[in-house]
Design an enzyme around this catalytic site. Structure first.
Site, PDB file in Angstrom:
ATOM      1  N   CYS A  30       9.786  25.276 -21.731  1.00  0.00           N
ATOM      2  CA  CYS A  30      10.503  26.529 -21.435  1.00  0.00           C
ATOM      3  C   CYS A  30      11.766  26.685 -22.269  1.00  0.00           C
ATOM      4  O   CYS A  30      12.293  27.791 -22.399  1.00  0.00           O
ATOM      5  CB  CYS A  30      10.833  26.602 -19.951  1.00  0.00           C
ATOM      6  SG  CYS A  30       9.351  26.608 -18.935  1.00  0.00           S
ATOM      7  N   HIS A  69      15.687  32.534 -19.305  1.00  0.00           N
ATOM      8  CA  HIS A  69      14.257  32.226 -19.361  1.00  0.00           C
ATOM      9  C   HIS A  69      13.635  32.690 -18.050  1.00  0.00           C
ATOM     10  O   HIS A  69      14.185  32.441 -16.972  1.00  0.00           O
ATOM     11  CB  HIS A  69      14.065  30.720 -19.551  1.00  0.00           C
ATOM     12  CG  HIS A  69      12.709  30.248 -19.120  1.00  0.00           C
ATOM     13  ND1 HIS A  69      11.550  30.796 -19.639  1.00  0.00           N
ATOM     14  CD2 HIS A  69      12.319  29.323 -18.195  1.00  0.00           C
ATOM     15  CE1 HIS A  69      10.513  30.206 -19.052  1.00  0.00           C
ATOM     16  NE2 HIS A  69      10.953  29.323 -18.178  1.00  0.00           N
ATOM     17  N   ASN A 117       5.781  33.529 -15.661  1.00  0.00           N
ATOM     18  CA  ASN A 117       6.526  32.622 -16.549  1.00  0.00           C
ATOM     19  C   ASN A 117       5.688  32.371 -17.803  1.00  0.00           C
ATOM     20  O   ASN A 117       4.659  31.702 -17.744  1.00  0.00           O
ATOM     21  CB  ASN A 117       6.804  31.318 -15.797  1.00  0.00           C
ATOM     22  CG  ASN A 117       7.548  30.283 -16.636  1.00  0.00           C
ATOM     23  OD1 ASN A 117       7.637  30.401 -17.845  1.00  0.00           O
ATOM     24  ND2 ASN A 117       8.055  29.259 -15.977  1.00  0.00           N
TER      25      ASN A 117
HETATM   26  N1  COA Z   1       0.565  30.516  -1.780  1.00  0.00           N
HETATM   27  C1  COA Z   1       0.827  30.250  -0.493  1.00  0.00           C
HETATM   28  N2  COA Z   1       1.412  29.108  -0.078  1.00  0.00           N
HETATM   29  C2  COA Z   1       1.740  28.210  -1.025  1.00  0.00           C
HETATM   30  C3  COA Z   1       1.471  28.430  -2.388  1.00  0.00           C
HETATM   31  C4  COA Z   1       0.871  29.637  -2.746  1.00  0.00           C
HETATM   32  N3  COA Z   1       0.588  29.966  -4.025  1.00  0.00           N
HETATM   33  N4  COA Z   1       1.906  27.363  -3.079  1.00  0.00           N
HETATM   34  C5  COA Z   1       2.418  26.496  -2.186  1.00  0.00           C
HETATM   35  N5  COA Z   1       2.309  27.008  -0.942  1.00  0.00           N
HETATM   36  C6  COA Z   1       2.737  26.424   0.328  1.00  0.00           C
HETATM   37  C7  COA Z   1       2.955  24.932   0.252  1.00  0.00           C
HETATM   38  O1  COA Z   1       1.735  24.266   0.402  1.00  0.00           O
HETATM   39  C8  COA Z   1       3.902  24.702   1.405  1.00  0.00           C
HETATM   40  O2  COA Z   1       3.162  24.667   2.596  1.00  0.00           O
HETATM   41  P1  COA Z   1       3.585  23.664   3.813  1.00  0.00           P
HETATM   42  O3  COA Z   1       4.964  24.115   4.205  1.00  0.00           O
HETATM   43  O4  COA Z   1       2.534  23.914   4.821  1.00  0.00           O
HETATM   44  O5  COA Z   1       3.572  22.302   3.207  1.00  0.00           O
HETATM   45  C9  COA Z   1       4.732  25.978   1.440  1.00  0.00           C
HETATM   46  O6  COA Z   1       4.017  26.942   0.675  1.00  0.00           O
HETATM   47  C10 COA Z   1       6.104  25.800   0.851  1.00  0.00           C
HETATM   48  O7  COA Z   1       5.971  25.084  -0.349  1.00  0.00           O
HETATM   49  P2  COA Z   1       7.218  24.653  -1.175  1.00  0.00           P
HETATM   50  O8  COA Z   1       6.757  23.987  -2.427  1.00  0.00           O
HETATM   51  O9  COA Z   1       8.162  23.920  -0.305  1.00  0.00           O
HETATM   52  O10 COA Z   1       7.828  26.089  -1.514  1.00  0.00           O
HETATM   53  P3  COA Z   1       9.152  26.429  -2.231  1.00  0.00           P
HETATM   54  O11 COA Z   1       9.953  27.295  -1.368  1.00  0.00           O
HETATM   55  O12 COA Z   1       9.803  25.255  -2.868  1.00  0.00           O
HETATM   56  O13 COA Z   1       8.601  27.351  -3.426  1.00  0.00           O
HETATM   57  C11 COA Z   1       8.106  27.282  -5.750  1.00  0.00           C
HETATM   58  C12 COA Z   1       7.700  26.814  -4.360  1.00  0.00           C
HETATM   59  C13 COA Z   1       7.182  26.623  -6.768  1.00  0.00           C
HETATM   60  C14 COA Z   1       7.957  28.790  -5.848  1.00  0.00           C
HETATM   61  C15 COA Z   1       9.589  26.891  -5.987  1.00  0.00           C
HETATM   62  O14 COA Z   1       9.799  25.545  -5.686  1.00  0.00           O
HETATM   63  C16 COA Z   1      10.026  27.177  -7.370  1.00  0.00           C
HETATM   64  O15 COA Z   1      10.124  28.308  -7.782  1.00  0.00           O
HETATM   65  N6  COA Z   1      10.321  26.132  -8.167  1.00  0.00           N
HETATM   66  C17 COA Z   1      10.646  26.303  -9.552  1.00  0.00           C
HETATM   67  C18 COA Z   1       9.362  26.498 -10.288  1.00  0.00           C
HETATM   68  C19 COA Z   1       9.574  26.921 -11.696  1.00  0.00           C
HETATM   69  O16 COA Z   1      10.325  27.817 -11.959  1.00  0.00           O
HETATM   70  N7  COA Z   1       8.891  26.269 -12.613  1.00  0.00           N
HETATM   71  C20 COA Z   1       8.982  26.561 -13.973  1.00  0.00           C
HETATM   72  C21 COA Z   1      10.264  26.055 -14.489  1.00  0.00           C
HETATM   73  S1  COA Z   1      10.447  26.364 -16.153  1.00  0.00           S
END
Ligand code: COA
Length: 335
Positions: free
Chosen positions: A113, A262, A292
């Site tokens: 990224c 980004h 992204n």
């Molecule tokens: N749809 C529905 N539920 C989903 C899912 C989806 N696509 N993906 C994960 N879940 C569920 C998980 O299984 C979890 O369930 P549980 O509570 O029963 O275990 C729940 O949603 C919460 O998951 P969690 O990972 O704790 O969510 P979060 O609030 O951290 O959000 C992201 C997840 C990935 C959106 C977040 O962590 C994020 O944006 N991180 C940065 C990612 C990023 O920008 N990456 C690129 C960087 S360059």
């Protein structure tokens, strides 16, 4: 004083729009979950006929046309991607061939990224020292073919999209332009302590054989991410890098006319905006439509920001990125 400046931009995204609703037919997710966590409404996926080098070549052709240049006017090509067409050689030479350019150096940048900023850092340095007059810098990604497009990949597949953005960089001098026009600084960083927090484990030349059926069955060829860790570090490192750029040039946050972060996640961009204390009209986001697109996200956003008339001559533009590695950085540009 000789500087580099962005002479033009171009972009290309695949025609196929994949809505959140369509993803619900492939995996256990909802439009509401995706929008709430990431701000993404839709993304583009290739249909099997376009490689990253095709998207990149189309973006590059647009940028060249807008600069009034032909491909052979470019002295060097830099291509940033985490989704190369092939394991080797790099995407750069395929892109070069598609542009019909012979015998110019092609550098492949693999900083995910932050790839566009790493590429910009090199292009800027080469131009400043007089090694090259014009550098074509392309960020291009085809994520869709490498994602788990099923329940196993729902935490990553909903976030990433395909696309390419390109810029032509050229030399500017004080005689032709105002004192500080162009790229004022680029700062780049990395911390390999977090390398496995967002990565693709296989294929790996550290394993013998470097790919096995088990790797495929276990999903090691697909991206794995510790999303919360990525989020926490991103919202610290990006504001830090912005402040570093401002301090290096004796500016403050108030001087920023436009911040293009980004496009990792709208919630990350909003948190960075809040930490910096910038109003909405001085931050540009388009992740809603593309997801992204990694190394392509900043040049695509820059292109659309210009097209929408939101960047003006003389504006102070700040770019910042964070991603896998972890890697991060910032650039300050007097437009
Ligand atoms: N749809 C529905 N539920 C989903 C899912 C989806 N696509 N993906 C994960 N879940 C569920 C998980 O299984 C979890 O369930 P549980 O509570 O029963 O275990 C729940 O949603 C919460 O998951 P969690 O990972 O704790 O969510 P979060 O609030 O951290 O959000 C992201 C997840 C990935 C959106 C977040 O962590 C994020 O944006 N991180 C940065 C990612 C990023 O920008 N990456 C690129 C960087 S360059």
């Amino acid at each position: 004083m000789r500087r580099s400046h962005i002479l033009s931009t171009g972009f290309r995204v695949p025609d196929r729009v994949v809505t959140n609703e369509e993803l619900t037919t492939l995996m256990d997710t909802t439009d509401e979950w995706i929008q709430q966590r990431s701000g993404i409404l839709e993304r583009r996926w290739v249909d099997g006929s376009e490689a990253g080098s095709d998207l990149g070549a189309a973006a590059a052709e647009m940028a060249l046309e807008r600069a009034g240049l032909r491909a052979r006017d470019v002295d060097c090509l830099i291509v940033a991607t985490l989704s190369p067409d092939h394991f080797f050689p790099g995407t750069g030479v395929f892109l070069q061939r598609k542009l019909g350019i012979k015998d110019i150096p092609c550098l492949d940048v693999r900083n995910q990224c932050s790839g566009f900023l790493y590429g910009l850092s090199v292009a800027d340095a080469w131009i400043r020292v007089g090694q090259y007059e014009r550098v074509l810098l392309v960020g291009t990604e085809v994520h869709s073919t490498g994602l788990h497009r099923n329940d196993a990949g729902r935490d990553t597949a909903v976030l990433f999209g395909d696309g390419a953005g390109a810029v032509v960089l050229g030399a500017v001098t004080e005689e032709r332009h105002t004192r500080d026009r162009g790229v004022l600084s680029v700062h780049i960083h990395a911390d390999g302590a977090h390398a496995e927090k967002l990565w693709v484990e296989a294929p790996s030349s550290a394993s013998d054989p470097f790919i096995s059926h088990e790797d495929i069955d276990e999903g090691l060829t697909r991206p794995a991410m510790q999303g919360r860790d990525v989020f926490k570090h991103a919202i610290v490192r990006m504001p830090e890098a912005v402040h570093e750029a401002l301090a290096a040039n004796d500016y403050s946050v108030d001087d920023i006319d436009m911040l293009i972060p980004h496009q990792a996640n709208l919630r990350i961009s909003q948190a960075v905006q809040k930490i910096l204390g910038l109003p909405d009209d001085r931050v540009y986001n388009n992740i809603q439509r593309y997801g992204n697109t990694t190394a392509a996200s900043i040049p695509i956003a820059l292109h659309e920001c210009i097209e929408e008339g939101r960047l003006h001559d003389g504006d102070l533009l700040c770019l910042t990125a964070f991603g896998s590695g972890f890697t991060w950085g910032s650039a300050l540009i007097r437009w």
